[in-house]
Design an enzyme around this catalytic site. Structure first.
Site, PDB file in Angstrom:
ATOM      1  N   GLY A 114       0.826  -1.208   0.000  1.00 34.59           N
ATOM      2  CA  GLY A 114       0.000   0.000   0.000  1.00 34.59           C
ATOM      3  C   GLY A 114       0.856   1.252   0.000  1.00 34.59           C
ATOM      4  CB  ALA A 115       1.879   3.647  -2.425  1.00 33.40           C
ATOM      5  N   GLY A 116      -0.353   4.367   0.469  1.00 33.85           N
ATOM      6  CA  GLY A 116      -1.144   5.456   1.042  1.00 33.85           C
ATOM      7  C   GLY A 116      -0.255   6.233   2.001  1.00 33.85           C
TER       8      GLY A 116
ATOM      9  CG  ASN B 272      -0.387   1.681  -4.261  1.00 31.14           C
ATOM     10  OD1 ASN B 272      -0.999   1.439  -3.227  1.00 31.14           O
ATOM     11  ND2 ASN B 272      -0.707   2.689  -5.050  1.00 31.14           N
ATOM     12  CE  LYS B 273      -7.109  -2.459  -4.913  1.00 38.12           C
ATOM     13  NZ  LYS B 273      -8.412  -2.052  -4.447  1.00 38.12           N
TER      14      LYS B 273
ATOM     15  CB  VAL C 245      -2.116  -7.274  -1.684  1.00 36.21           C
ATOM     16  CG1 VAL C 245      -1.951  -8.392  -0.665  1.00 36.21           C
ATOM     17  CG2 VAL C 245      -0.860  -6.409  -1.774  1.00 36.21           C
TER      18      VAL C 245
ATOM     19  CD  GLU D  90     -13.008  17.302   5.262  1.00 35.26           C
ATOM     20  OE1 GLU D  90     -12.602  16.242   4.765  1.00 35.26           O
ATOM     21  OE2 GLU D  90     -12.250  18.177   5.724  1.00 35.26           O
TER      22      GLU D  90
ATOM     23  CB  ALA E  39      -4.095  11.486   6.671  1.00 37.85           C
ATOM     24  CD  GLN E  40      -2.984  14.964  13.436  1.00 38.71           C
ATOM     25  OE1 GLN E  40      -2.509  15.228  14.519  1.00 38.71           O
ATOM     26  NE2 GLN E  40      -4.181  15.338  13.110  1.00 38.71           N
TER      27      GLN E  40
HETATM   28  P1  FAD Z   1      -4.757   5.001   2.371  1.00 42.72           P
HETATM   29  O1  FAD Z   1      -4.234   6.389   2.346  1.00 42.72           O
HETATM   30  O2  FAD Z   1      -6.181   4.786   2.075  1.00 42.72           O
HETATM   31  O3  FAD Z   1      -3.875   4.148   1.358  1.00 42.72           O
HETATM   32  C1  FAD Z   1      -4.055   2.781   1.139  1.00 42.72           C
HETATM   33  C2  FAD Z   1      -3.288   2.403  -0.116  1.00 42.72           C
HETATM   34  O4  FAD Z   1      -3.342   0.986  -0.284  1.00 42.72           O
HETATM   35  C3  FAD Z   1      -3.877   3.023  -1.392  1.00 42.72           C
HETATM   36  O5  FAD Z   1      -2.839   3.516  -2.197  1.00 42.72           O
HETATM   37  C4  FAD Z   1      -4.575   1.848  -2.066  1.00 42.72           C
HETATM   38  O6  FAD Z   1      -4.613   1.947  -3.480  1.00 42.72           O
HETATM   39  C5  FAD Z   1      -3.672   0.686  -1.630  1.00 42.72           C
HETATM   40  N1  FAD Z   1      -4.345  -0.614  -1.648  1.00 42.72           N
HETATM   41  C6  FAD Z   1      -5.526  -0.936  -1.056  1.00 42.72           C
HETATM   42  N2  FAD Z   1      -5.800  -2.241  -1.254  1.00 42.72           N
HETATM   43  C7  FAD Z   1      -4.781  -2.734  -1.981  1.00 42.72           C
HETATM   44  C8  FAD Z   1      -4.482  -4.031  -2.490  1.00 42.72           C
HETATM   45  N3  FAD Z   1      -5.299  -5.078  -2.289  1.00 42.72           N
HETATM   46  N4  FAD Z   1      -3.352  -4.194  -3.192  1.00 42.72           N
HETATM   47  C9  FAD Z   1      -2.500  -3.156  -3.404  1.00 42.72           C
HETATM   48  N5  FAD Z   1      -2.731  -1.918  -2.931  1.00 42.72           N
HETATM   49  C10 FAD Z   1      -3.849  -1.708  -2.232  1.00 42.72           C
HETATM   50  N6  FAD Z   1      -7.396  12.286   7.883  1.00 42.72           N
HETATM   51  C11 FAD Z   1      -6.753  13.349   8.414  1.00 42.72           C
HETATM   52  O7  FAD Z   1      -5.869  13.173   9.261  1.00 42.72           O
HETATM   53  N7  FAD Z   1      -7.049  14.628   8.025  1.00 42.72           N
HETATM   54  C12 FAD Z   1      -7.974  14.891   7.092  1.00 42.72           C
HETATM   55  O8  FAD Z   1      -8.214  16.060   6.746  1.00 42.72           O
HETATM   56  C13 FAD Z   1      -8.673  13.797   6.500  1.00 42.72           C
HETATM   57  N8  FAD Z   1      -9.582  14.020   5.528  1.00 42.72           N
HETATM   58  C14 FAD Z   1     -10.205  12.944   4.930  1.00 42.72           C
HETATM   59  C15 FAD Z   1     -11.120  13.207   3.905  1.00 42.72           C
HETATM   60  C16 FAD Z   1     -11.758  12.161   3.283  1.00 42.72           C
HETATM   61  C17 FAD Z   1     -12.750  12.456   2.178  1.00 42.72           C
HETATM   62  C18 FAD Z   1     -11.484  10.818   3.674  1.00 42.72           C
HETATM   63  C19 FAD Z   1     -12.170   9.663   2.980  1.00 42.72           C
HETATM   64  C20 FAD Z   1     -10.589  10.551   4.692  1.00 42.72           C
HETATM   65  C21 FAD Z   1      -9.926  11.615   5.326  1.00 42.72           C
HETATM   66  N9  FAD Z   1      -9.004  11.404   6.363  1.00 42.72           N
HETATM   67  C22 FAD Z   1      -8.351  12.470   6.929  1.00 42.72           C
HETATM   68  C23 FAD Z   1      -8.644  10.030   6.785  1.00 42.72           C
HETATM   69  C24 FAD Z   1      -7.367   9.585   6.035  1.00 42.72           C
HETATM   70  O9  FAD Z   1      -7.516   9.804   4.665  1.00 42.72           O
HETATM   71  C25 FAD Z   1      -7.030   8.116   6.289  1.00 42.72           C
HETATM   72  O10 FAD Z   1      -6.943   7.903   7.671  1.00 42.72           O
HETATM   73  C26 FAD Z   1      -5.695   7.785   5.610  1.00 42.72           C
HETATM   74  O11 FAD Z   1      -5.832   7.857   4.209  1.00 42.72           O
HETATM   75  C27 FAD Z   1      -5.191   6.403   6.015  1.00 42.72           C
HETATM   76  O12 FAD Z   1      -3.967   6.161   5.407  1.00 42.72           O
HETATM   77  P2  FAD Z   1      -3.541   4.681   4.999  1.00 42.72           P
HETATM   78  O13 FAD Z   1      -2.125   4.749   4.574  1.00 42.72           O
HETATM   79  O14 FAD Z   1      -3.921   3.728   6.060  1.00 42.72           O
HETATM   80  O15 FAD Z   1      -4.484   4.305   3.770  1.00 42.72           O
HETATM   81  P1  NAD Z   2     -16.762   8.558  11.203  1.00 50.57           P
HETATM   82  O1  NAD Z   2     -16.815   7.256  11.889  1.00 50.57           O
HETATM   83  O2  NAD Z   2     -15.906   9.618  11.749  1.00 50.57           O
HETATM   84  O3  NAD Z   2     -18.241   9.154  11.064  1.00 50.57           O
HETATM   85  C1  NAD Z   2     -19.293   8.368  10.581  1.00 50.57           C
HETATM   86  C2  NAD Z   2     -20.627   8.945  11.033  1.00 50.57           C
HETATM   87  O4  NAD Z   2     -21.671   8.132  10.487  1.00 50.57           O
HETATM   88  C3  NAD Z   2     -20.797   8.937  12.547  1.00 50.57           C
HETATM   89  O5  NAD Z   2     -21.182  10.223  12.956  1.00 50.57           O
HETATM   90  C4  NAD Z   2     -21.867   7.875  12.777  1.00 50.57           C
HETATM   91  O6  NAD Z   2     -22.686   8.168  13.882  1.00 50.57           O
HETATM   92  C5  NAD Z   2     -22.665   7.935  11.478  1.00 50.57           C
HETATM   93  N1  NAD Z   2     -23.409   6.701  11.200  1.00 50.57           N
HETATM   94  C6  NAD Z   2     -23.057   5.420  11.464  1.00 50.57           C
HETATM   95  N2  NAD Z   2     -24.031   4.566  11.106  1.00 50.57           N
HETATM   96  C7  NAD Z   2     -25.021   5.311  10.564  1.00 50.57           C
HETATM   97  C8  NAD Z   2     -26.296   5.008  10.026  1.00 50.57           C
HETATM   98  N3  NAD Z   2     -26.747   3.751   9.935  1.00 50.57           N
HETATM   99  N4  NAD Z   2     -27.068   6.018   9.576  1.00 50.57           N
HETATM  100  C9  NAD Z   2     -26.638   7.300   9.641  1.00 50.57           C
HETATM  101  N5  NAD Z   2     -25.443   7.648  10.173  1.00 50.57           N
HETATM  102  C10 NAD Z   2     -24.643   6.676  10.629  1.00 50.57           C
HETATM  103  O7  NAD Z   2     -16.366   8.209   9.697  1.00 50.57           O
HETATM  104  P2  NAD Z   2     -15.832   9.112   8.496  1.00 50.57           P
HETATM  105  O8  NAD Z   2     -16.456  10.461   8.529  1.00 50.57           O
HETATM  106  O9  NAD Z   2     -15.980   8.280   7.290  1.00 50.57           O
HETATM  107  O10 NAD Z   2     -14.302   9.268   8.831  1.00 50.57           O
HETATM  108  C11 NAD Z   2     -13.442   8.124   8.836  1.00 50.57           C
HETATM  109  C12 NAD Z   2     -12.140   8.502   9.521  1.00 50.57           C
HETATM  110  O11 NAD Z   2     -11.460   9.479   8.730  1.00 50.57           O
HETATM  111  C13 NAD Z   2     -12.356   9.118  10.891  1.00 50.57           C
HETATM  112  O12 NAD Z   2     -11.347   8.695  11.745  1.00 50.57           O
HETATM  113  C14 NAD Z   2     -12.238  10.599  10.643  1.00 50.57           C
HETATM  114  O13 NAD Z   2     -11.747  11.313  11.773  1.00 50.57           O
HETATM  115  C15 NAD Z   2     -11.241  10.653   9.504  1.00 50.57           C
HETATM  116  N6  NAD Z   2     -11.497  11.851   8.683  1.00 50.57           N
HETATM  117  C16 NAD Z   2     -10.920  13.000   9.102  1.00 50.57           C
HETATM  118  C17 NAD Z   2     -11.176  14.153   8.404  1.00 50.57           C
HETATM  119  C18 NAD Z   2     -10.542  15.442   8.855  1.00 50.57           C
HETATM  120  O14 NAD Z   2      -9.784  15.413   9.830  1.00 50.57           O
HETATM  121  N7  NAD Z   2     -10.814  16.562   8.199  1.00 50.57           N
HETATM  122  C19 NAD Z   2     -12.007  14.127   7.267  1.00 50.57           C
HETATM  123  C20 NAD Z   2     -12.590  12.939   6.884  1.00 50.57           C
HETATM  124  C21 NAD Z   2     -12.321  11.785   7.614  1.00 50.57           C
END
Ligand code: FAD
Ligand code: NAD
Length: 396
Positions: free
Chosen positions: A10-12, A37-38, A81, A170, A313-314
């Site tokens: 995974g390259a996340g 990575n995928k 994977v 968001e 991500a943090q």
């Molecule tokens: P990811 O960043 O999701 O990376 C996983 C990697 O694994 C990807 O490159 C994927 O392609 C690869 N992969 C998956 N399955 C396979 C496989 N089978 N084979 C090969 N490769 C594979 N967090 C914050 O701290 N601040 C924020 O502002 C914030 N905003 C967010 C906004 C949104 C819309 C979302 C959805 C999430 C946000 N988050 C935020 C949460 C944050 O994005 C995740 O916690 C973070 O991406 C996790 O990092 P990771 O490395 O575990 O996985």
């Molecule tokens: P989350 O778990 O933070 O929020 C999901 C929400 O869905 C909760 O409020 C929950 O009560 C609600 N929910 C659950 N079941 C439901 C149902 N059946 N019907 C209606 N509502 C329901 O999940 P997320 O927003 O996808 O975030 C995932 C992770 O990524 C979290 O750890 C979050 O902190 C992080 N994230 C961070 C940021 C940021 O820091 N800006 C942005 C996006 C995501």
């Protein structure tokens, strides 16, 4: 002794930062580092709500891995994977290739948590990858165009966001910004468009500061988002959602943003998990597996009060940095360090120029929060790709 093999899945945020840290710390002959990575790009998951709503291009949220990796030090394998065999110390890819390792790093990210709710897997979208958000954007546009040919089908113009956590909020901020443009482009009366953000808990953004929550809801309501709070979604069908209140909302677009669980490959590998996440030890190891490490959303870590940290991500970035240093130290026979997260606060966007945030005891609103979020994005881009990448990607 043969060169130790480090395999990173995974390259996340977690996997990429581990790789870059190893690339920085080790000489080319000290370890054989392989990143799988995928895709041949890294995506900025924290931006995916923008291309999903169509306020930014999907391309903007991805970064080619080619420009980040030193190919003298890191082998890159574009592959998916399929399974992990920890006994044999191998990983199998979908194309049948088998990769061996001495040290394994799992950074495969998350999957949507559906809590077993009927119909979600089949009928809902989720904001989880570049391919997924391209589909959401195209689908939203298609709904507008379809409505113009079947003007009695107002359900085409009804959009449901399940969950008012950070992802749901968001996304609503961006969709609220995009709607006027879509209405103009497709000659649609804005009054006909409905966006429902449906939350099960008694408040949006449960656990977050109430003043900031109220601010966020006010901003989004002004953009036309309608909240239904304390209203769990019970079922998703091809025609919309059924709420626990018995109400049915007809819609062809349900975006499920109600939480995540760790990648199912981790559980399938036989590791003990909670919601798909491994309770790693203080060195990010899988208990009982000295050479298997987990970072990011697949790892579960706890604070001093014993409460799990939300997957962010943090934390993934910090884990990647510590693990990269530790793997380099292990290979050199040096001391390793425990992982201790340093939370820098939470920042969330509410669409263009708007946001909320909490940094220490300081609450941030509006453009200040939005600017801080951009600064934090800049720091990350600088970390992975230097000034060039930061300047190329950050939208001011
Ligand atoms: P990811 O960043 O999701 O990376 C996983 C990697 O694994 C990807 O490159 C994927 O392609 C690869 N992969 C998956 N399955 C396979 C496989 N089978 N084979 C090969 N490769 C594979 N967090 C914050 O701290 N601040 C924020 O502002 C914030 N905003 C967010 C906004 C949104 C819309 C979302 C959805 C999430 C946000 N988050 C935020 C949460 C944050 O994005 C995740 O916690 C973070 O991406 C996790 O990092 P990771 O490395 O575990 O996985
Ligand atoms: P989350 O778990 O933070 O929020 C999901 C929400 O869905 C909760 O409020 C929950 O009560 C609600 N929910 C659950 N079941 C439901 C149902 N059946 N019907 C209606 N509502 C329901 O999940 P997320 O927003 O996808 O975030 C995932 C992770 O990524 C979290 O750890 C979050 O902190 C992080 N994230 C961070 C940021 C940021 O820091 N800006 C942005 C996006 C995501």
């Amino acid at each position: 002794m043969s060169t130790p093999k480090i395999l990173i899945l995974g390259a996340g945020y977690g996997g990429l930062i581990t790789t870059l840290q190893l690339q920085k710390r080790l000489n080319y002959n000290e370890a054989e580092i392989t990143l799988v990575n995928k895709h041949n790009y890294h995506y900025i998951t924290t931006w995916l709500h923008e291309p999903a709503a169509g306020t930014a291009s999907a391309d903007h949220a991805r970064v080619s891995l080619e420009g980040l990796l030193n190919r003298d030090k890191v082998n890159f394998v574009k592959g998916t994977v399929q399974s992990i065999q920890s006994e044999a110390q191998t990983v199998t890819l979908e194309n049948g290739d088998v990769l061996g390792y001495d040290y394994l790093v799992i950074g495969l990210g998350s999957e949507p948590e559906t809590f077993g709710i009927e119909g979600l897997k089949e009928h809902a979208f989720s904001i989880r990858s570049i391919n997924a958000v391209r589909h959401i954007r195209e689908h939203i546009e298609y709904m507008f165009s379809k409505f113009k040919n079947e003007p009695h089908r107002t359900d085409y113009l009804t959009f449901v966001v399940g969950g008012a956590g950070f992802t749901g909020i968001e996304f609503c901020g961006e969709l609220g910004d995009r709607l006027p443009e879509l209405c103009e482009e497709f000659d649609v009366d804005p009054e006909l468009v409905k966006v429902y953000c449906i939350e099960a808990a008694p408040t949006a953004l449960p656990g977050f500061d109430p003043e900031l929550v109220t601010y966020a809801m006010d901003v989004l309501e002004r953009k036309g988002i309608e909240f239904k709070i304390g209203t769990p979604i019970k079922q998703c069908t091809p025609d919309g959602v059924l709420l626990a209140t018995g109400e049915e909302i007809k819609s062809k677009t349900v975006i499920w943003a109600a939480g995540v669980r760790g990648n199912s490959l981790v559980e399938k590998a036989g590791f003990e998990v909670m919601r798909g996440r491994v309770k790693v030890d203080e060195f990010l190891r899988v208990p009982g597996h000295e050479n298997v490490f987990v970072v990011g959303d697949c790892a579960l870590i706890f604070n001093e009060e014993g409460r799990p940290y939300p997957p962010t991500a943090q934390i993934a970035v910090q884990e990647g940095e510590t693990l990269g240093d530790n793997l380099a130290a292990m290979i050199r026979g040096e001391l390793t360090q425990k992982f201790i997260p340093h939370l820098q606060g939470t920042l969330a966007s509410l669409g263009k120029g708007e946001g909320i945030g909490q940094v220490g005891s300081k609450k941030l609103f509006g453009s200040t929060a939005a600017m801080m979020k951009k600064a934090s994005d800049l720091r990350y881009l600088y970390k992975i790709g230097g000034v060039g990448l930061a300047l190329k990607k950050v939208k001011l």
